[in-house]
Design a protein around this motif. Sequence first.
Motif, PDB file in Angstrom:
ATOM      1  N   ARG A   1     -10.516   6.519 -23.344  1.00 38.52           N
ATOM      2  CA  ARG A   1      -9.315   6.494 -22.505  1.00 38.52           C
ATOM      3  C   ARG A   1      -9.630   5.923 -21.126  1.00 38.52           C
ATOM      4  NH1 ARG A   1      -7.216  12.594 -23.861  1.00 38.52           N
ATOM      5  NH2 ARG A   1      -6.233  12.155 -25.876  1.00 38.52           N
ATOM      6  N   VAL A   2     -10.743   6.349 -20.563  1.00 40.92           N
ATOM      7  CA  VAL A   2     -11.145   5.849 -19.243  1.00 40.92           C
ATOM      8  C   VAL A   2     -11.430   4.349 -19.318  1.00 40.92           C
ATOM      9  CG1 VAL A   2     -12.864   5.999 -17.400  1.00 40.92           C
ATOM     10  CG2 VAL A   2     -12.061   8.086 -18.534  1.00 40.92           C
ATOM     11  N   TYR A   3     -12.082   3.947 -20.405  1.00 42.19           N
ATOM     12  CA  TYR A   3     -12.386   2.525 -20.575  1.00 42.19           C
ATOM     13  C   TYR A   3     -11.103   1.706 -20.687  1.00 42.19           C
ATOM     14  CZ  TYR A   3     -14.253  -1.752 -22.669  1.00 42.19           C
ATOM     15  OH  TYR A   3     -14.563  -3.053 -22.935  1.00 42.19           O
ATOM     16  N   THR A   4     -10.108   2.235 -21.395  1.00 40.66           N
ATOM     17  CA  THR A   4      -8.820   1.554 -21.517  1.00 40.66           C
ATOM     18  C   THR A   4      -8.139   1.437 -20.155  1.00 40.66           C
ATOM     19  OG1 THR A   4      -8.525   2.379 -23.777  1.00 40.66           O
ATOM     20  CG2 THR A   4      -6.546   1.621 -22.618  1.00 40.66           C
ATOM     21  N   ARG A   5      -8.211   2.514 -19.384  1.00 39.52           N
ATOM     22  CA  ARG A   5      -7.627   2.489 -18.039  1.00 39.52           C
ATOM     23  C   ARG A   5      -8.333   1.447 -17.171  1.00 39.52           C
ATOM     24  NH1 ARG A   5      -4.793   5.711 -14.377  1.00 39.52           N
ATOM     25  NH2 ARG A   5      -5.582   5.674 -12.229  1.00 39.52           N
ATOM     26  N   MET A   6      -9.630   1.345 -17.332  1.00 41.53           N
ATOM     27  CA  MET A   6     -10.428   0.367 -16.579  1.00 41.53           C
ATOM     28  C   MET A   6      -9.939  -1.047 -16.880  1.00 41.53           C
ATOM     29  SD  MET A   6     -14.574  -0.017 -16.702  1.00 41.53           S
ATOM     30  CE  MET A   6     -15.480  -0.966 -15.476  1.00 41.53           C
ATOM     31  N   LYS A   7      -9.649  -1.305 -18.152  1.00 44.48           N
ATOM     32  CA  LYS A   7      -9.157  -2.628 -18.550  1.00 44.48           C
ATOM     33  C   LYS A   7      -7.747  -2.868 -18.018  1.00 44.48           C
ATOM     34  CE  LYS A   7      -9.962  -2.196 -23.006  1.00 44.48           C
ATOM     35  NZ  LYS A   7     -10.016  -2.573 -24.440  1.00 44.48           N
ATOM     36  N   GLU A   8      -6.911  -1.834 -18.076  1.00 51.49           N
ATOM     37  CA  GLU A   8      -5.538  -1.973 -17.594  1.00 51.49           C
ATOM     38  C   GLU A   8      -5.495  -2.259 -16.099  1.00 51.49           C
ATOM     39  OE1 GLU A   8      -3.408   1.058 -20.831  1.00 51.49           O
ATOM     40  OE2 GLU A   8      -3.813   1.709 -18.772  1.00 51.49           O
ATOM     41  N   ARG A   9      -6.439  -1.678 -15.361  1.00 48.88           N
ATOM     42  CA  ARG A   9      -6.517  -1.909 -13.913  1.00 48.88           C
ATOM     43  C   ARG A   9      -7.220  -3.231 -13.587  1.00 48.88           C
ATOM     44  NH1 ARG A   9      -5.627   2.493 -10.483  1.00 48.88           N
ATOM     45  NH2 ARG A   9      -4.000   3.777 -11.435  1.00 48.88           N
ATOM     46  N   GLU A  10      -7.615  -3.950 -14.641  1.00 47.72           N
ATOM     47  CA  GLU A  10      -8.305  -5.239 -14.486  1.00 47.72           C
ATOM     48  C   GLU A  10      -9.569  -5.103 -13.634  1.00 47.72           C
ATOM     49  OE1 GLU A  10      -5.565  -8.179 -13.104  1.00 47.72           O
ATOM     50  OE2 GLU A  10      -4.304  -8.061 -14.895  1.00 47.72           O
ATOM     51  N   CYS A  11     -10.257  -3.990 -13.836  1.00 53.01           N
ATOM     52  CA  CYS A  11     -11.521  -3.765 -13.141  1.00 53.01           C
ATOM     53  C   CYS A  11     -12.643  -4.442 -13.935  1.00 53.01           C
ATOM     54  CB  CYS A  11     -11.801  -2.269 -13.025  1.00 53.01           C
ATOM     55  SG  CYS A  11     -13.247  -1.868 -12.039  1.00 53.01           S
ATOM     56  N   VAL A  12     -13.532  -5.100 -13.236  1.00 54.58           N
ATOM     57  CA  VAL A  12     -14.607  -5.849 -13.902  1.00 54.58           C
ATOM     58  C   VAL A  12     -15.510  -4.893 -14.681  1.00 54.58           C
ATOM     59  CG1 VAL A  12     -16.617  -7.311 -13.548  1.00 54.58           C
ATOM     60  CG2 VAL A  12     -14.584  -7.639 -12.137  1.00 54.58           C
ATOM     61  N   ARG A  13     -15.736  -5.209 -15.944  1.00 51.51           N
ATOM     62  CA  ARG A  13     -16.679  -4.438 -16.762  1.00 51.51           C
ATOM     63  C   ARG A  13     -18.018  -5.173 -16.764  1.00 51.51           C
ATOM     64  NH1 ARG A  13     -12.966  -5.238 -21.656  1.00 51.51           N
ATOM     65  NH2 ARG A  13     -12.138  -6.777 -20.209  1.00 51.51           N
ATOM     66  N   ASP A  14     -19.057  -4.472 -16.360  1.00 54.31           N
ATOM     67  CA  ASP A  14     -20.367  -5.114 -16.278  1.00 54.31           C
ATOM     68  C   ASP A  14     -21.263  -4.650 -17.424  1.00 54.31           C
ATOM     69  OD1 ASP A  14     -21.037  -2.539 -15.587  1.00 54.31           O
ATOM     70  OD2 ASP A  14     -21.656  -3.015 -13.534  1.00 54.31           O
ATOM     71  N   SER A  15     -22.499  -5.075 -17.392  1.00 53.88           N
ATOM     72  CA  SER A  15     -23.436  -4.745 -18.471  1.00 53.88           C
ATOM     73  C   SER A  15     -23.655  -3.238 -18.568  1.00 53.88           C
ATOM     74  CB  SER A  15     -24.771  -5.446 -18.236  1.00 53.88           C
ATOM     75  OG  SER A  15     -25.328  -5.080 -16.991  1.00 53.88           O
TER      76      SER A  15
END
Length: 490
Positions: free
Chosen positions: A431-445
Motif C-alpha cells: 500500500r505504501v509503495y502504491t502511494r509512493m507511485k501515486e505521489r510520483e515520488c522517485v523510486r530508487d534502488s
Amino acid sequence: MASMSLSFSSSLCSSRIPESKRRFQQRETTSVRCVLAASKSSPGGAAATMTKKRLWKEGEFPGTTEPSNTRRTPLKNVKKKLDRRSKASGWANTVTETLSDLIAKKQWLQALEVFEMLREQPFYQPKEGTYMKLLVLLGKSGQPNRAQKLFDEMLEEGLEPTAELYTALLGAYCRSNLIDEAFSVLERMKSLPQCQPDVYTYSTLLKVCVDASLFDLVESLYREMDERLITPNTVTQNIVLSGYGRVGRFDQMEKVLSDMLVSTECKPDVWTMNIILSVFGNMGKIEMMESWYEKFRNFGIEPETRSFNILIGAYGKKRMYDKMSSVMEYMRKLEFPWTTSTYNNIIEAFADVGDAKNMEYTFDQMRSEGMKADTKTFCCLINGYANAGLFHKVISSVQLAAKFEIPENTSFYNAVISACAKADDLIEMERVYTRMKERECVRDSRTFEIMVEAYEKEGMNDKIYYLEQERQQVMDHHAAATKEEENLPG
C-alpha cells in the motif's frame, strides 16, 4: 572565552557517570540524556530568527518617475504625463519583483514566462545580472538545454558574453552530468579573448569529474590549469579532496592536503577539516578522525557547528555515547547552537540500536527548544521504532510528519516501506509503495532492494519477478525522460 580546543585523549575519553553496577551501554546513554536535560536551561538552545529586508538598488527598475524641469507646460498635461509614468513604473516594478521572487523560489518555468513578458516591453533593457540568475536557476533545475537557448537569445540581444556567464552555462551542463557539452563550452571560452576560463570555471569542471570518478580528467584539468598559470584555490582543492576521500584514494587525498598545508594561496580551511572528518567518520575510522582533528586544530583552524555534528554522528554510529555527550557539552560550553543536524545525529544513534526511550527523549528535547524537525528526523524515528518492534509508533510518526507537513521524499517512503517489511506486513508495504507511485515520488534502488528482500523471506518468487520487471521499466523511463529533456527544442 573558553579555548576552542577539544582533546580526544582527555575530555572525550572520560566518562561523567561513576562506575556502578549498571551495564556500560546504560551508563553511556544516561550521560547523553544528562546533557540533553541540562540544555533546557542553556541560553544557546533556541535559534534567533531574523527578518531579511529587501533593499532595491538605485536605478534597478526602469521607468522611474523624474520631476519635470519645465514650468511652462500646463499643469494638466504634466499631471497626465506623471500618471502615465507612474503606472508604467509600477507595472515594471511589479514584473521585475515577480521575476526575482520566482527565481528565489526556484520556479524556473514561471520565471521564464515572466521574463518573456518583460522582454516584450518598450522599457526593457537586457542586463547581465538577470541572465546570470536565470542561467544559474536553469542549471540547478536540470534544464541545460533551456539554459543554452537563453544564452543564445542573450547574444542575439547584443549583450556581450563574459567568463562568468559562460561559466554559468558550463555549470548548467555539469549539474546534469553532460560532461562532453561542458567541455565544449570550455573550448569555446578558450577561443574568446574576453571570456578566458578562470579558476571558477575549472573548479566547476573538476567537481563534475570528481563526482563521476573521472580522475584521469581531473589530472588533465590540473595540468591545463598549470599551463595557463591558473592557481587552484581552497575551494578547488576541497572539491578534489572530497572526491579522493569518497572513493578511498587516501594517497592522493593526503598529497592534495599536504600541498594545501605548505601553500600560501590555498591553505586548508574549516571546510577542508569537515571533509576529512566526514571521510574517516563515515568509514568508522575514529582514531584517524581524531588524529586529523588534532592536526587541524594545531594548524589553527577553528571548528564550527558542522564539525561537531560530524563528530557526534561518527561517535553515535560506533555507539561511543560518552564521547558523543562530551562533544555535546563542549558545544554548549562554547555557545555553539545545537542544530537540527545535531539532534538528528543523536536520534539516529539511538534509532540504529532500537533505543526508543532515549530516541524519544532526544526528540522531545528537540521540540522543546523550538528546533524544527525535517525529513531525516522522521526517517530516523521510523527506523528506530521499527528496530524496536514498536510498529504502532511507526504509524503515529507518519501521522505526525503529515501534521508537520514534512516533505515525503524517497528516503521517507523507503523508511516506511522498510518498517512494514520488518513487521512482516507485506500488504501494508505494498500500500505504501502504491502511494509512493501515486505521489510520483522517485523510486530508487533501495526501494526495490527492501521489497525484494521482504518477498524473498516469504518465498514469493512471482512477486519478485514482477517487481524486477517494474524496476527495469522505471530505469528505462528515467533514461527516456533524460534523453527527451536533452532533445527538447529550444
